[in-house]
Write a protein that holds these residues in place. Structure first.
Motif, PDB file in Angstrom:
ATOM      1  N   TYR A 114      -9.450  96.323  66.879  1.00  0.00           N
ATOM      2  CA  TYR A 114      -9.399  94.892  66.600  1.00  0.00           C
ATOM      3  C   TYR A 114      -9.761  94.674  65.132  1.00  0.00           C
ATOM      4  O   TYR A 114     -10.690  95.286  64.610  1.00  0.00           O
ATOM      5  CB  TYR A 114     -10.390  94.118  67.471  1.00  0.00           C
ATOM      6  CG  TYR A 114     -10.566  92.703  66.994  1.00  0.00           C
ATOM      7  CD1 TYR A 114      -9.556  91.773  67.184  1.00  0.00           C
ATOM      8  CD2 TYR A 114     -11.705  92.311  66.304  1.00  0.00           C
ATOM      9  CE1 TYR A 114      -9.685  90.483  66.716  1.00  0.00           C
ATOM     10  CE2 TYR A 114     -11.844  91.021  65.833  1.00  0.00           C
ATOM     11  CZ  TYR A 114     -10.825  90.109  66.046  1.00  0.00           C
ATOM     12  OH  TYR A 114     -10.945  88.835  65.567  1.00  0.00           O
ATOM     13  N   GLY A 115      -9.029  93.819  64.465  1.00  0.00           N
ATOM     14  CA  GLY A 115      -9.269  93.561  63.048  1.00  0.00           C
ATOM     15  C   GLY A 115      -8.151  94.102  62.180  1.00  0.00           C
ATOM     16  O   GLY A 115      -7.930  93.623  61.073  1.00  0.00           O
ATOM     17  N   PHE A 252     -15.194  84.908  71.426  1.00  0.00           N
ATOM     18  CA  PHE A 252     -15.241  86.334  71.138  1.00  0.00           C
ATOM     19  C   PHE A 252     -16.384  86.975  71.924  1.00  0.00           C
ATOM     20  O   PHE A 252     -17.531  86.540  71.809  1.00  0.00           O
ATOM     21  CB  PHE A 252     -15.481  86.571  69.639  1.00  0.00           C
ATOM     22  CG  PHE A 252     -15.352  88.017  69.256  1.00  0.00           C
ATOM     23  CD1 PHE A 252     -14.130  88.529  68.869  1.00  0.00           C
ATOM     24  CD2 PHE A 252     -16.437  88.873  69.312  1.00  0.00           C
ATOM     25  CE1 PHE A 252     -14.001  89.872  68.532  1.00  0.00           C
ATOM     26  CE2 PHE A 252     -16.328  90.214  68.982  1.00  0.00           C
ATOM     27  CZ  PHE A 252     -15.092  90.709  68.596  1.00  0.00           C
ATOM     28  N   PRO A 253     -16.087  87.985  72.770  1.00  0.00           N
ATOM     29  CA  PRO A 253     -14.806  88.701  72.882  1.00  0.00           C
ATOM     30  C   PRO A 253     -13.946  88.315  74.080  1.00  0.00           C
ATOM     31  O   PRO A 253     -12.844  88.837  74.224  1.00  0.00           O
ATOM     32  CB  PRO A 253     -15.293  90.139  73.068  1.00  0.00           C
ATOM     33  CG  PRO A 253     -16.534  89.998  73.897  1.00  0.00           C
ATOM     34  CD  PRO A 253     -17.199  88.739  73.413  1.00  0.00           C
ATOM     35  N   TYR A 254     -14.415  87.408  74.975  1.00  0.00           N
ATOM     36  CA  TYR A 254     -13.722  87.188  76.242  1.00  0.00           C
ATOM     37  C   TYR A 254     -12.436  86.382  76.121  1.00  0.00           C
ATOM     38  O   TYR A 254     -11.582  86.447  77.002  1.00  0.00           O
ATOM     39  CB  TYR A 254     -14.665  86.529  77.251  1.00  0.00           C
ATOM     40  CG  TYR A 254     -15.395  87.534  78.108  1.00  0.00           C
ATOM     41  CD1 TYR A 254     -14.900  87.913  79.335  1.00  0.00           C
ATOM     42  CD2 TYR A 254     -16.575  88.120  77.669  1.00  0.00           C
ATOM     43  CE1 TYR A 254     -15.567  88.844  80.129  1.00  0.00           C
ATOM     44  CE2 TYR A 254     -17.242  89.054  78.437  1.00  0.00           C
ATOM     45  CZ  TYR A 254     -16.735  89.409  79.669  1.00  0.00           C
ATOM     46  OH  TYR A 254     -17.391  90.344  80.434  1.00  0.00           O
ATOM     47  N   GLY A 255     -12.287  85.607  75.063  1.00  0.00           N
ATOM     48  CA  GLY A 255     -11.011  84.955  74.809  1.00  0.00           C
ATOM     49  C   GLY A 255     -10.796  83.612  75.462  1.00  0.00           C
ATOM     50  O   GLY A 255      -9.734  83.005  75.301  1.00  0.00           O
ATOM     51  N   GLY A 401      -5.277  85.075  70.022  1.00  0.00           N
ATOM     52  CA  GLY A 401      -5.944  86.132  69.275  1.00  0.00           C
ATOM     53  C   GLY A 401      -5.170  87.427  69.168  1.00  0.00           C
ATOM     54  O   GLY A 401      -4.026  87.546  69.604  1.00  0.00           O
ATOM     55  N   LEU A 402      -5.836  88.433  68.595  1.00  0.00           N
ATOM     56  CA  LEU A 402      -5.216  89.729  68.307  1.00  0.00           C
ATOM     57  C   LEU A 402      -5.866  90.866  69.093  1.00  0.00           C
ATOM     58  O   LEU A 402      -5.764  92.028  68.700  1.00  0.00           O
ATOM     59  CB  LEU A 402      -5.307  90.026  66.799  1.00  0.00           C
ATOM     60  CG  LEU A 402      -4.686  88.980  65.872  1.00  0.00           C
ATOM     61  CD1 LEU A 402      -4.779  89.435  64.422  1.00  0.00           C
ATOM     62  CD2 LEU A 402      -3.237  88.711  66.250  1.00  0.00           C
ATOM     63  N   HIS A 403      -6.543  90.552  70.184  1.00  0.00           N
ATOM     64  CA  HIS A 403      -7.091  91.594  71.041  1.00  0.00           C
ATOM     65  C   HIS A 403      -7.158  91.101  72.479  1.00  0.00           C
ATOM     66  O   HIS A 403      -7.068  89.902  72.751  1.00  0.00           O
ATOM     67  CB  HIS A 403      -8.498  92.001  70.576  1.00  0.00           C
ATOM     68  CG  HIS A 403      -9.578  91.068  71.028  1.00  0.00           C
ATOM     69  ND1 HIS A 403      -9.929  89.935  70.328  1.00  0.00           N
ATOM     70  CD2 HIS A 403     -10.380  91.091  72.128  1.00  0.00           C
ATOM     71  CE1 HIS A 403     -10.900  89.300  70.963  1.00  0.00           C
ATOM     72  NE2 HIS A 403     -11.193  89.975  72.067  1.00  0.00           N
ATOM     73  N   ILE A 448      -9.154  96.208  73.206  1.00  0.00           N
ATOM     74  CA  ILE A 448      -7.889  96.739  72.683  1.00  0.00           C
ATOM     75  C   ILE A 448      -7.292  95.709  71.730  1.00  0.00           C
ATOM     76  O   ILE A 448      -6.900  94.614  72.135  1.00  0.00           O
ATOM     77  CB  ILE A 448      -6.903  97.045  73.829  1.00  0.00           C
ATOM     78  CG1 ILE A 448      -7.470  98.156  74.725  1.00  0.00           C
ATOM     79  CG2 ILE A 448      -5.537  97.439  73.283  1.00  0.00           C
ATOM     80  CD1 ILE A 448      -6.571  98.535  75.886  1.00  0.00           C
ATOM     81  N   GLY A 449      -7.238  96.061  70.456  1.00  0.00           N
ATOM     82  CA  GLY A 449      -6.573  95.231  69.457  1.00  0.00           C
ATOM     83  C   GLY A 449      -5.164  95.728  69.233  1.00  0.00           C
ATOM     84  O   GLY A 449      -4.896  96.931  69.328  1.00  0.00           O
ATOM     85  N   PHE A 450      -4.250  94.813  68.923  1.00  0.00           N
ATOM     86  CA  PHE A 450      -2.845  95.208  68.814  1.00  0.00           C
ATOM     87  C   PHE A 450      -2.195  94.799  67.499  1.00  0.00           C
ATOM     88  O   PHE A 450      -1.022  95.094  67.262  1.00  0.00           O
ATOM     89  CB  PHE A 450      -2.041  94.610  69.977  1.00  0.00           C
ATOM     90  CG  PHE A 450      -2.184  93.112  70.130  1.00  0.00           C
ATOM     91  CD1 PHE A 450      -1.413  92.231  69.393  1.00  0.00           C
ATOM     92  CD2 PHE A 450      -3.114  92.585  71.013  1.00  0.00           C
ATOM     93  CE1 PHE A 450      -1.545  90.862  69.536  1.00  0.00           C
ATOM     94  CE2 PHE A 450      -3.260  91.213  71.169  1.00  0.00           C
ATOM     95  CZ  PHE A 450      -2.465  90.342  70.423  1.00  0.00           C
ATOM     96  N   GLY A 451      -2.930  94.169  66.605  1.00  0.00           N
ATOM     97  CA  GLY A 451      -2.332  93.612  65.394  1.00  0.00           C
ATOM     98  C   GLY A 451      -1.727  94.645  64.468  1.00  0.00           C
ATOM     99  O   GLY A 451      -0.692  94.390  63.835  1.00  0.00           O
TER     100      GLY A 451
END
Length: 489
Positions: A114-115, A252-255, A401-403, A448-451
């Protein structure tokens, strides 16, 4: 606690904070600073080494981020127990020689950090053109220190964008630009202690980097547990805090996204307690489900909300440009505290380039493009997880978001999930550090980040995770089908 003795080189190309960070890291790795040792406070070490508190704070942040030390509530910063035989070491007789750990023998093919952002879609040609324009002789004023609050042109563009996109009501004069959210929170902490004491409520779990900032500045951080729609107001009232830090647009982090009704209740709490709300609106640009909810700041008629945002995820983290909107009372106090005598932390050239980027319409076009790019990546990630792992996993936090968080139902704990994934060349990340009360953390979950990955890399990474965690390999034809369907989404 120990004394840290070292010589800092003011003439070195390496920043002072980096020199300090490298020195402490080396002492830990080489065993000269033992596990569970308490590091000096920011105030004590800055006084001892005759350097600024910001320098020490940045060094400590890096040590926390890399997992060498951890912050313990109301106790300080402590060295973590490390498996030193698995870390790179420096040989004093032969100079720097890297010993590769067993953990790194398997190359990491897919890093779900993530990031990380999609740098391939950064508008480099446009940015380069505007940067060159900023370096022309007519802009020679940019070669100096600039306004301590940030360049007026950029603050104007940010104020306009925030009003149009998030309903934020502010003038450019209320905006302070700084090198990241953590730096801006450091400035804010000095103001908050004057007007609201040192008791602060924070979501549990929540961003550990922010929690560390508050601890370093002497705040008594009260963990406020989450409900399905955000933090518990009942616990917040009971905590007797007059300050609360929240991430309402994408917790963050639960979205989870805080609904309008709870936002209004939180504003009522601020009025009841004569309190301050710190609204970190990170990832608000990347919302994939439902309509955007107005920012808390836009709903706050009593001016009790501090609004924070950053360009790190929407542009590039390396630009180090974030912003803070202060309500009038805190802005007045900020001026009285002589913060305007502090030199600015963000390059004036980068500020001017970003102002041009926004004023010429490139920013709006870029955000629309990246929202679509990241939505496709998230769809590919979730689609691959569901097709390959089905009910063996649960996806959490897919609204924005990105995760995502992934709860894995295979009996492994967090460290086992991370270790077995690494053996397959996939890096996933722990969630437990986001809990102040580690004993309450979920044990079978990873972040799990996917950016920063392509759609193909995302799908192949999920296939590797499925093999690592469940011991089966998808059929080749099925894998191709997943990849194709994900690419078309």
């Amino acid at each position: 606690m120990i004394d840290i003795m070292m010589m800092l080189d003011d003439k070195s190309d390496k920043p002072l904070y980096a020199q300090l960070y490298q020195h402490i890291k080396k002492e830990i790795v080489n065993g000269k600073i033992a596990a569970n040792t308490r590091l000096p406070s920011i105030r004590a070490l800055s006084s001892h080494l005759h350097i600024s508190r910001n320098t020490v704070e940045l060094a400590y942040h890096q040590l926390i981020a890399e997992g060498y030390v951890q912050s313990k509530p109301r106790s300080g910063l402590f060295v973590i127990e490390l498996e030193l035989e698995k870390l790179p070491t420096l040989s004093p007789s032969k100079g720097p020689t890297l010993e590769i750990s067993k953990q790194e023998e398997t190359p990491m093919r897919y890093d779900f950090r993530y990031g990380n952002v999609d740098a391939a879609n950064f508008p480099l040609t446009t940015w380069r053109k505007l940067s060159i324009q900023s370096l022309q002789p007519e802009h020679a004023a940019l070669f100096s220190y600039g306004d301590p609050q940030g360049e007026p042109e950029l603050r104007y563009e940010i104020a306009k964008y925030l009003y149009d996109s998030r309903g934020v009501n502010c003038s450019p004069e209320q905006i302070i630009i700084g090198a990241g959210i953590q730096y801006l929170l450091g400035l804010l902490c000095g103001l908050l202690r004057i007007v609201a004491g040192n008791a602060l409520g924070m979501e549990e779990p929540g961003y550990d980097g922010v929690r560390a900032i508050f601890h370093h500045h002497g705040f008594d951080v009260h963990p406020i547990e989450l409900e399905k729609n955000g933090l518990s107001l009942k616990q917040l009232y009971a905590s007797e805090s007059r300050i609360v830090y929240i991430t309402p647009s994408h917790q963050f982090p639960y979205g989870m996204v805080m609904p309008l009704a709870k936002r209004m209740q939180l504003l009522t709490w601020a009025n009841d307690k004569n309190g301050i709300i710190i609204e970190d609106d990170y990832d608000s640009e990347f919302r994939y489900v439902g309509k955007p909810i107005p920012s808390l700041q836009s709903l706050d008629t009593n001016h009790r909300t501090v609004y924070l945002g950053t360009f790190s995820k929407s542009l590039l983290p390396s630009l180090r440009i974030a912003y803070m909107v202060l309500p009038p009372a805190l802005l007045e106090l900020h001026h009285k505290q002589d913060y305007r005598l502090v030199d600015h932390t963000v390059s004036m050239i980068h500020q001017h380039t970003l102002a041009l980027f926004m004023s010429k319409g490139h920013w709006d076009a870029h955000i629309r493009k990246m929202r679509n790019v990241y939505h496709k990546k998230q769809t590919a990630l979730i689609g691959a997880i569901r097709q390959l792992m089905g009910e063996q996993t649960s996806v959490i936090g897919q609204a924005a978001g990105l995760h995502i968080l992934l709860r894995v139902h295979n009996g492994m704990n967090e460290q086992e999930l991370i270790h077995t994934a690494a053996e397959e060349g996939v890096r996933v990340y722990a969630v437990s550090p986001f809990w102040a009360q580690r004993a309450k953390a979920e044990t079978s979950m990873v972040q799990i980040g996917f950016g920063g990955l392509t759609i193909e890399e995302i799908v192949m990474g999920v296939q590797a995770l499925q093999h690592a965690w469940f011991g089966t390999t998808p059929h080749d034809a099925g894998s191709k089908s997943i990849s194709k369907n994900s690419s078309d989404s």
